[in-house]
Design a protein around this motif. Structure first.
Motif, short mmCIF file in Angstrom:
data_model
loop_
_atom_site.label_atom_id
_atom_site.label_comp_id
_atom_site.label_asym_id
_atom_site.label_seq_id
_atom_site.Cartn_x
_atom_site.Cartn_y
_atom_site.Cartn_z
N ASP A 2 0.98 -1.11 -0.05
CA ASP A 2 0.14 -0.01 -0.03
C ASP A 2 0.88 1.41 0.05
N GLY A 3 0.97 2.13 -1.10
CA GLY A 3 1.90 3.05 -1.39
C GLY A 3 1.02 4.26 -0.69
N TYR A 4 -0.14 4.33 -0.27
CA TYR A 4 -0.82 5.25 0.07
C TYR A 4 -0.51 5.51 1.57
N THR A 5 0.12 4.62 2.19
CA THR A 5 0.63 4.77 3.61
C THR A 5 1.88 5.70 3.74
N GLN A 6 2.64 6.04 2.49
CA GLN A 6 3.60 7.00 2.49
C GLN A 6 3.11 8.34 2.78
N ALA A 7 3.80 9.11 3.67
CA ALA A 7 3.61 10.32 3.94
C ALA A 7 3.54 11.35 2.71
N GLY A 8 2.33 12.04 2.45
CA GLY A 8 2.26 12.93 1.45
C GLY A 8 1.25 12.47 0.34
N LEU A 22 1.30 10.31 -6.06
CA LEU A 22 1.76 8.72 -5.63
C LEU A 22 3.34 9.17 -5.14
N MET A 23 3.86 8.48 -4.08
CA MET A 23 5.16 8.82 -3.66
C MET A 23 6.17 7.81 -3.63
N ILE A 24 5.72 6.68 -4.15
CA ILE A 24 6.61 5.47 -4.23
C ILE A 24 6.88 5.36 -5.57
N GLU A 25 7.71 5.16 -6.12
CA GLU A 25 7.94 4.90 -7.71
C GLU A 25 9.20 3.78 -7.87
N LEU A 50 1.09 2.91 -6.02
CA LEU A 50 2.49 2.95 -6.60
C LEU A 50 2.57 3.34 -7.75
N VAL A 51 3.68 3.83 -8.35
CA VAL A 51 4.21 4.31 -9.74
C VAL A 51 5.16 3.18 -10.02
N ILE A 52 4.90 2.51 -11.19
CA ILE A 52 5.95 1.35 -11.40
C ILE A 52 6.13 1.48 -13.04
N ASN A 53 7.33 1.67 -13.43
CA ASN A 53 7.73 1.85 -14.95
C ASN A 53 9.07 1.35 -15.08
N ILE A 70 -5.59 -4.93 -7.98
CA ILE A 70 -4.79 -3.82 -8.44
C ILE A 70 -5.52 -2.45 -8.70
N GLU A 71 -5.19 -1.45 -7.85
CA GLU A 71 -6.17 -0.36 -7.63
C GLU A 71 -5.17 0.75 -7.41
N GLY A 72 -5.61 2.13 -7.91
CA GLY A 72 -4.84 3.48 -7.64
C GLY A 72 -3.51 3.41 -7.71
N ASN A 73 -3.05 2.89 -9.25
CA ASN A 73 -1.52 2.98 -9.17
C ASN A 73 -1.24 3.82 -10.86
N PHE A 74 -0.22 4.30 -10.90
CA PHE A 74 0.26 4.68 -12.39
C PHE A 74 1.39 3.67 -12.65
N LEU A 75 0.82 3.02 -13.94
CA LEU A 75 1.81 1.92 -14.41
C LEU A 75 1.91 2.07 -16.09
N GLY A 76 3.20 2.69 -16.13
CA GLY A 76 3.81 2.99 -17.53
C GLY A 76 4.54 4.28 -17.46
N PRO A 77 3.80 5.28 -16.88
CA PRO A 77 4.29 6.60 -17.10
C PRO A 77 5.16 7.08 -16.09
N ASP A 78 5.59 8.28 -15.89
CA ASP A 78 6.30 8.57 -14.62
C ASP A 78 5.31 9.14 -13.60
N HIS A 79 5.90 9.70 -12.57
CA HIS A 79 5.06 9.96 -11.38
C HIS A 79 3.92 11.02 -11.65
N THR A 80 4.13 11.88 -12.40
CA THR A 80 3.20 12.91 -12.64
C THR A 80 1.75 12.12 -13.29
N GLY A 81 2.01 11.00 -13.97
CA GLY A 81 1.18 10.56 -15.02
C GLY A 81 1.03 11.07 -16.36
N ARG A 82 2.03 11.92 -16.71
CA ARG A 82 1.92 12.88 -18.07
C ARG A 82 3.10 12.50 -18.90
N VAL A 83 4.11 11.84 -18.52
CA VAL A 83 5.48 11.64 -19.49
C VAL A 83 5.42 10.19 -19.89
N PHE A 84 5.70 9.77 -21.17
CA PHE A 84 5.81 8.59 -21.89
C PHE A 84 7.37 8.37 -21.68
#
Length: 233
Positions: A2-8, A22-25, A50-53, A70-84
């Motif tokens: 659970d990455g949502y336990t990370q502060a921020g 998301l604070m953990i990449e 989590l951010v996983i890329n 599997i929920e609430g993750n960014f899978l593929g892009p950077d931590h902003t969800g905007r960069v390929f």
């Protein structure tokens, strides 16, 4: 996990796109050829926040288990969800999620917080192999960026090889599947696809039976410029 336990960290709260922070990449740049980010081989595992890329295999690979969530993750892009990130520095991010002989799994859900962003992968967003059945894919952003722009997967948004459910008719159940080469590709009977927003994919919105039947105008929104016609329930 659970990455949502990370502060921020905070889960998404908006209906269009995602404002999740998301604070953990987990970056697979040095993981080696064909490595996956998380390789799940136990049942009843939940992965969120989590951010996983940059993994050349899958960002998450679920193998021969039941009831993975599997929920609430960014899978593929950077931590902003905007960069390929594909092929940046010679590292190719390939597939967001692979389900292999994995049954009764859930990707996303009908809540804003559970929405995954699965975009910017060099192959497919989600691939369910032929022995992956009774899985549910709800409420995800597949091929779009965090702000709703073009961040397509180079291959197919969802490859549905098993008897699973993609979208639904309830609030927030439908997936947004856009800007990929193909929106959804279905190779076997028994899949249910409904209530999704499928648009602006390069070739076709919904490809049934490996091209035997192609549907451009759907209950799931129209793929603009596509001459094929048909309907799906």
């Amino acid at each position: 996990i659970d990455g949502y336990t990370q502060a921020g960290a905070k889960a998404n709260t908006q209906e269009n796109g995602t404002n999740a922070k998301l604070m953990i990449e987990i970056d697979g740049t040095d993981a080696g050829a064909a490595a996956s980010g998380l390789f799940v081989q136990a049942s009843d595992v939940t992965i969120r926040g989590l951010v996983i890329n940059r993994f050349e295999g899958a960002q998450i690979y679920v193998n021969s288990v039941d009831r993975a969530v599997i929920e609430g993750n960014f899978l593929g892009p950077d931590h902003t969800g905007r960069v390929f990130l594909d092929n940046v520095g010679g590292i190719s991010t390939l597939t967001g999620i692979v389900l292999s002989a994995a049954d009764n799994c859930r990707i996303g859900d009908a809540t804003l917080a559970a929405r995954n962003l699965i975009s910017g992968n060099g192959q497919n967003g989600i691939r369910m192999r032929s022995r992956a059945e009774n899985n549910v894919i709800l409420g995800n952003l597949i091929g779009v960026s965090a702000d709703g722009g073009d961040l397509g997967n180079v291959g197919t948004g969802i490859v549905a090889g098993g008897k699973s459910t993609i979208g639904g008719t309830g609030p927030l159940e439908g997936n947004v599947i856009a800007y990929n080469r193909i929106g959804v590709s279905v190779g076997l009977s028994g899949n249910t696809i409904r209530g999704n927003s499928i648009f602006e994919n390069d070739e076709i919105g919904l490809d049934l039976a490996g091209g035997a039947l192609k549907i451009g105008q759907q209950v799931n929104k129209t793929d603009p410029g596509d001459a094929d016609t048909g309907s799906t329930g």
